[in-house]
Design an enzyme around this catalytic site. Structure first.
Site, PDB file in Angstrom:
ATOM      1  N   GLU A   1     -12.747  13.899  36.790  1.00 26.07           N
ATOM      2  CA  GLU A   1     -12.796  14.920  37.827  1.00 26.07           C
ATOM      3  C   GLU A   1     -12.222  14.313  39.096  1.00 26.07           C
ATOM      4  O   GLU A   1     -12.550  13.188  39.467  1.00 26.07           O
ATOM      5  CB  GLU A   1     -14.242  15.357  38.061  1.00 26.07           C
ATOM      6  CG  GLU A   1     -14.381  16.444  39.119  1.00 26.07           C
ATOM      7  CD  GLU A   1     -15.251  16.025  40.286  1.00 26.07           C
ATOM      8  OE1 GLU A   1     -15.815  16.916  40.928  1.00 26.07           O
ATOM      9  OE2 GLU A   1     -15.361  14.811  40.573  1.00 26.07           O
TER      10      GLU A   1
ATOM     11  N   ASP B   1     -11.382  19.429  41.306  1.00 22.08           N
ATOM     12  CA  ASP B   1     -12.428  20.013  42.146  1.00 22.08           C
ATOM     13  C   ASP B   1     -11.758  20.418  43.455  1.00 22.08           C
ATOM     14  O   ASP B   1     -11.509  19.586  44.327  1.00 22.08           O
ATOM     15  CB  ASP B   1     -13.529  18.968  42.362  1.00 22.08           C
ATOM     16  CG  ASP B   1     -14.696  19.498  43.178  1.00 22.08           C
ATOM     17  OD1 ASP B   1     -14.590  20.624  43.712  1.00 22.08           O
ATOM     18  OD2 ASP B   1     -15.703  18.784  43.296  1.00 22.08           O
TER      19      ASP B   1
ATOM     20  N   HIS C   1     -16.637  11.046  37.236  1.00 20.66           N
ATOM     21  CA  HIS C   1     -16.807  11.812  38.476  1.00 20.66           C
ATOM     22  C   HIS C   1     -16.097  11.159  39.660  1.00 20.66           C
ATOM     23  O   HIS C   1     -16.163   9.955  39.830  1.00 20.66           O
ATOM     24  CB  HIS C   1     -18.316  11.909  38.763  1.00 20.66           C
ATOM     25  CG  HIS C   1     -18.653  12.632  40.019  1.00 20.66           C
ATOM     26  ND1 HIS C   1     -19.437  12.086  41.003  1.00 20.66           N
ATOM     27  CD2 HIS C   1     -18.316  13.872  40.455  1.00 20.66           C
ATOM     28  CE1 HIS C   1     -19.577  12.963  41.987  1.00 20.66           C
ATOM     29  NE2 HIS C   1     -18.908  14.048  41.686  1.00 20.66           N
TER      30      HIS C   1
ATOM     31  N   HIS D   1     -12.666  12.982  48.667  1.00 17.93           N
ATOM     32  CA  HIS D   1     -13.962  13.656  48.726  1.00 17.93           C
ATOM     33  C   HIS D   1     -14.525  13.640  50.142  1.00 17.93           C
ATOM     34  O   HIS D   1     -14.832  14.671  50.718  1.00 17.93           O
ATOM     35  CB  HIS D   1     -14.948  13.002  47.747  1.00 17.93           C
ATOM     36  CG  HIS D   1     -16.223  13.763  47.603  1.00 17.93           C
ATOM     37  ND1 HIS D   1     -17.175  13.845  48.601  1.00 17.93           N
ATOM     38  CD2 HIS D   1     -16.707  14.501  46.570  1.00 17.93           C
ATOM     39  CE1 HIS D   1     -18.182  14.598  48.189  1.00 17.93           C
ATOM     40  NE2 HIS D   1     -17.931  15.010  46.963  1.00 17.93           N
TER      41      HIS D   1
ATOM     42  N   ASP E   1     -11.047  15.200  43.208  1.00 20.24           N
ATOM     43  CA  ASP E   1     -11.179  16.114  44.347  1.00 20.24           C
ATOM     44  C   ASP E   1      -9.805  16.397  44.944  1.00 20.24           C
ATOM     45  O   ASP E   1      -8.975  15.494  45.055  1.00 20.24           O
ATOM     46  CB  ASP E   1     -12.070  15.480  45.418  1.00 20.24           C
ATOM     47  CG  ASP E   1     -13.470  15.214  44.896  1.00 20.24           C
ATOM     48  OD1 ASP E   1     -14.136  16.183  44.509  1.00 20.24           O
ATOM     49  OD2 ASP E   1     -13.883  14.041  44.852  1.00 20.24           O
TER      50      ASP E   1
END
EC number: 4.6.1.-
Length: 273
Positions: A25, A85, A5, A41, A27
């Site tokens: 993942e 994301d 993440h 993020h 951003d």
């Protein structure tokens, strides 16, 4: 799929893969003109994590390409799936299609190397807002126009807003998507969330009549939550601690039931038990 993440700095790619992730993942923030700008993020983010790591998006793509191109000195054979994301909340709804076009051009140039032995990972475009479904068509049309429709075989989709399953299905219909669909469900690790919607998503996946091919749950950092997610039948867990997930998968209750996905496992085909 163990999904690392918030992997937003290039050095974190190796860090998370070495801890056991086979997926990451990342951003993606956009500028005012809908150009993908940074892998960033920002505050707030998950408890226990630094929210401020970042790269220029194109630089990150080049680092990711190195990590997913066989023969490259930085190659990590285990890294097979990347979820972008997409932080489209900063855009007006009418910019979604433009964001998709620009994303496709960036990926084509800096990740897929214009179709010439680029990175091999599968890509999931994760969109937080159902109203931004035109991003998908902007993306797919651009890859076709640029002469690389074959790369769409490597691309899947996710709406990450925890919307009602029926509403998500309608958005995909509008976007012209049938297949390559991951359904996420979850909440920041600072809060608790039950598994009822995950179970609905798994039921949709397994019905043979739904729109979902794969289901992932986020953000899973504790052993107990990992067990609950595996028991619910998810395909992926997104985590700040890949080693925790790997440990649970090795427990007696799971080691003969689940295994880490490899490149040969299609992320678009629903697994039949």
């Amino acid at each position: 799929w163990i999904m690392g993440h918030m992997v937003n700095a290039i050095y974190q790619i190796d860090e998370f893969v070495n801890l056991g992730a086979n997926s990451i993942e990342t951003d993606v923030s956009f500028d005012d003109n809908a150009n993908p700008e940074y892998t960033y993020h920002g505050i707030p983010c998950d408890c226990g994590r630094s929210c401020l790591k970042w790269e220029n998006y194109n630089d990150f793509l080049k680092g990711l390409r190195s990590a997913t191109t066989p023969g490259n000195s930085k190659y990590q054979s285990k890294l097979i799936l990347v979820v972008f994301d997409l932080k489209t909340g900063s855009l007006y709804d009418n910019q979604a299609s433009e964001a998709g076009k620009k994303l496709a051009k960036n990926l084509l140039k800096h990740y897929w190397n214009n179709g010439n032995n680029g990175g091999r990972a599968y890509i999931v475009l994760s969109i937080p807002d159902l109203n931004h479904y035109p991003l998908i068509k902007g993306f797919t049309d651009t890859l076709k126009q640029e002469g690389h429709p074959e790369l769409l075989e490597k691309v899947g989709y996710d709406f990450s807003g925890n919307d009602a399953i029926g509403d998500v299905a309608k958005a995909y219909k509008k976007a012209g998507v049938s297949g390559h669909v991951w359904q996420s469900d979850g909440i920041t690790n600072c809060l608790l969330r039950g598994l009822s919607r995950v179970k609905d998503a798994v039921a949709n996946r397994d019905s043979g009549k739904g729109y979902i091919n794969k289901v992932y749950y986020w953000t899973v950092d504790k052993r107990a939550t990992t067990r609950d997610a595996l028991d619910a039948g998810v395909d992926g867990v997104m985590t700040d601690y890949p080693d925790v997930i790997a440990d649970v998968m090795n427990e007696a209750a799971y080691k003969n039931k689940v295994r880490l996905a490899t490149y040969e496992d299609s992320p678009w085909v629903t697994f039949k038990k």
